[in-house]
Enzyme design. Structure first.
Site, PDB file in Angstrom:
ATOM      1  CE1 TYR A 142      12.824   4.106   0.767  1.00  0.00           C
ATOM      2  CE2 TYR A 142      11.007   5.606   1.199  1.00  0.00           C
ATOM      3  CZ  TYR A 142      11.558   4.565   0.476  1.00  0.00           C
ATOM      4  OH  TYR A 142      10.839   3.974  -0.529  1.00  0.00           O
ATOM      5  CB  THR A 168      13.713   0.748   1.376  1.00  0.00           C
ATOM      6  OG1 THR A 168      12.661  -0.067   1.894  1.00  0.00           O
ATOM      7  CG2 THR A 168      13.629   0.778  -0.147  1.00  0.00           C
ATOM      8  NE  ARG A 309       0.973  -7.657  -9.705  1.00  0.00           N
ATOM      9  CZ  ARG A 309       2.036  -7.117  -9.101  1.00  0.00           C
ATOM     10  NH1 ARG A 309       2.573  -7.721  -8.049  1.00  0.00           N
ATOM     11  NH2 ARG A 309       2.561  -5.995  -9.520  1.00  0.00           N
TER      12      ARG A 309
HETATM   13  C1  FNR Z   1       6.028   1.141  -3.165  1.00  0.00           C
HETATM   14  N1  FNR Z   1       7.148   0.535  -2.581  1.00  0.00           N
HETATM   15  C2  FNR Z   1       7.721   1.093  -1.462  1.00  0.00           C
HETATM   16  N2  FNR Z   1       8.791   0.494  -0.865  1.00  0.00           N
HETATM   17  C3  FNR Z   1       9.338   0.995   0.251  1.00  0.00           C
HETATM   18  O1  FNR Z   1      10.292   0.444   0.773  1.00  0.00           O
HETATM   19  N3  FNR Z   1       8.810   2.131   0.814  1.00  0.00           N
HETATM   20  C4  FNR Z   1       7.743   2.785   0.288  1.00  0.00           C
HETATM   21  O2  FNR Z   1       7.288   3.780   0.830  1.00  0.00           O
HETATM   22  C5  FNR Z   1       7.177   2.270  -0.906  1.00  0.00           C
HETATM   23  N4  FNR Z   1       6.123   2.889  -1.492  1.00  0.00           N
HETATM   24  C6  FNR Z   1       5.531   2.342  -2.608  1.00  0.00           C
HETATM   25  C7  FNR Z   1       4.418   2.965  -3.183  1.00  0.00           C
HETATM   26  C8  FNR Z   1       3.778   2.384  -4.271  1.00  0.00           C
HETATM   27  C9  FNR Z   1       2.563   3.047  -4.862  1.00  0.00           C
HETATM   28  C10 FNR Z   1       4.264   1.162  -4.818  1.00  0.00           C
HETATM   29  C11 FNR Z   1       3.561   0.473  -5.972  1.00  0.00           C
HETATM   30  C12 FNR Z   1       5.374   0.559  -4.263  1.00  0.00           C
HETATM   31  C13 FNR Z   1       7.678  -0.740  -3.119  1.00  0.00           C
HETATM   32  C14 FNR Z   1       6.989  -1.947  -2.475  1.00  0.00           C
HETATM   33  O3  FNR Z   1       7.386  -2.121  -1.155  1.00  0.00           O
HETATM   34  C15 FNR Z   1       7.329  -3.229  -3.229  1.00  0.00           C
HETATM   35  O4  FNR Z   1       8.718  -3.356  -3.355  1.00  0.00           O
HETATM   36  C16 FNR Z   1       6.673  -3.253  -4.615  1.00  0.00           C
HETATM   37  O5  FNR Z   1       5.330  -2.854  -4.533  1.00  0.00           O
HETATM   38  C17 FNR Z   1       6.758  -4.628  -5.224  1.00  0.00           C
HETATM   39  O6  FNR Z   1       6.287  -4.624  -6.551  1.00  0.00           O
HETATM   40  P1  FNR Z   1       4.838  -5.171  -6.929  1.00  0.00           P
HETATM   41  O7  FNR Z   1       4.830  -6.634  -6.649  1.00  0.00           O
HETATM   42  O8  FNR Z   1       3.854  -4.434  -6.094  1.00  0.00           O
HETATM   43  O9  FNR Z   1       4.677  -4.861  -8.389  1.00  0.00           O
END
Ligand code: FNR
Length: 378
Positions: A142, A168, A309
């Site tokens: 970030y 991100t 998934r």
């Molecule tokens: C995330 N994601 C995320 N992305 C990112 O760039 N930095 C982060 O710290 C996080 N932290 C995070 C925590 C949790 C609990 C979740 C569920 C997701 C987003 C992650 O990288 C990814 O984009 C998503 O998890 C994709 O969606 P699905 O397939 O897991 O539903």
């Protein structure tokens, strides 16, 4: 076949293959607030659409092709990879395991699947690198309002062997997350997920007293600098000048943004809506992919996450133009249910299902997939 043979000898496996059942194991293993944090934004409609929209395409298997010898191997950002798969960045693993990111990083390392470390991790950039040996790893940033801090994170990631930078873009502000709001739970306010900040010389130098002595002040400082809502496309030139690592932009959903990514000299993008955790009601990742792939072609490495998934999901994303997919929540379920072996279980099953789905579709390599491998549901 290993699961079937083990089943013959010892009965059912310790963990369920079904991800719904594994999610339920995770729910039972976790405190309510940690489980709630895995949820999505708003009414979780985008979270649901991420899954449902994979059904808008169906695979058309082909027959009588020789599928005896197959390989999932590919390259990601120019580096050889055993499969078109990465572990997506997930912050705050301490919510799911006492050892933070180490178990998931080890599970990915054992399979040489690139592990993406979130900047919001519970263990430092250096600790996770140490646990991974020479296995492939990416660092997710970030982009802090404090440019010196961003520069410091980049230097630390580079010197710890992270081989790509995932920036991100969709979290300039934290999304509206009712599950967390209903519990009054924001783990960052408790100082969780801040290991990289609290260990950083630039971050520490900006504090009147170190985080060990005044945690609240350190958390407040983090909240002030964690991201930069003023960032615009032109700022990417600065980031590009700071590092030689491949840069990939995570959170791209519009083809015009993909075009801008090509123009500004980054190396890749990840089609993602953060797993439906930011803009509820936003387009699903898989629906956004075809138009972006059409714009980008082979000019950038294209990843996709949000809703992946199954092996069939991955196959569809690859056929529609992704070079690899990212696995997010399933790894969290495995981690919460059974630590390193739980994440390993998820990765192994995912890869086995992808291999089978590819083979049963009549193909021997992900490179053979094209949109013609699918039919759009009318
Ligand atoms: C995330 N994601 C995320 N992305 C990112 O760039 N930095 C982060 O710290 C996080 N932290 C995070 C925590 C949790 C609990 C979740 C569920 C997701 C987003 C992650 O990288 C990814 O984009 C998503 O998890 C994709 O969606 P699905 O397939 O897991 O539903």
């Amino acid at each position: 076949m290993k699961i079937y043979w083990d089943g013959l000898a010892h009965g059912a496996p310790a963990l369920p293959v079904s991800l719904d059942a594994l999610r339920e194991r995770a729910r039972l293993a976790l405190p309510a607030d940690a489980f709630a944090y895995i949820g999505g934004a708003g009414a979780e409609k985008t979270l649901a659409a991420n899954l449902a929209d994979f059904d808008r395409w169906q695979i058309v298997p082909r027959m009588l092709t020789n599928i005896a010898t197959r390989s999932l191997a590919t390259t990601i950002h120019g580096q050889p990879s055993p499969a078109p798969l990465i572990v997506a960045p997930i912050g705050l693993h301490e919510l799911y395991h006492a050892e933070g990111e180490l178990p998931a990083a080890r599970a990915a390392a054992a399979r040489r699947i690139p592990f993406t470390l979130s900047v919001q991790s519970s263990r430092t950039i250096e600790d996770v690198a140490l646990a991974m040996g020479d296995a492939p790893r990416f660092f997710q940033l970030y982009w802090s309002r404090d440019r010196e801090l961003t520069r410091s994170f980049l230097r630390r990631a580079e010197s710890s062997g992270y081989s790509a930078l995932v920036v991100t873009l969709d979290t300039r502000l934290l999304g509206w997350r009712p599950r967390d709001l209903d519990l009054g739970h924001n783990p960052f306010l408790q100082g969780k997920g801040l290991a990289n900040y609290f260990s950083d010389p630039v971050f520490r130098a900006a504090l009147a007293r170190p985080p060990e002595e005044d945690r609240t002040a350190a958390v407040k400082h983090f909240l002030g600098v964690f991201n930069d809502p003023t960032l615009v496309w032109e700022d990417l030139a600065w980031l590009r000048a700071q590092t030689k690592l491949p840069i990939t932009l995570k959170g791209i959903l519009h083809p015009d943004d993909a075009r801008r990514a090509v123009d500004c000299g980054v190396d890749g993008l990840i089609v993602s809506n953060h797993g439906g955790r930011q803009v509820d009601g936003s387009i699903s990742a898989i629906s956004a992919l075809p138009a972006i792939a059409a714009v980008v072609g082979k000019k950038l490495t294209v990843g996709l996450d949000s809703g992946v998934r199954t092996g069939a999901d991955a196959l569809k994303a690859l056929a529609l133009g992704a070079d690899y997919v990212g696995l997010g929540r399933p790894c969290v379920y495995g981690l919460a249910a059974a630590g390193e072996s739980g994440v390993g279980w998820v990765l192994d099953n995912f890869l086995a299902e992808l291999d089978l789905t590819l083979a049963l579709s009549g193909l021997t390599s992900p490179a053979q997939l094209t949109p013609d491998s699918l039919r759009a549901v009318a």
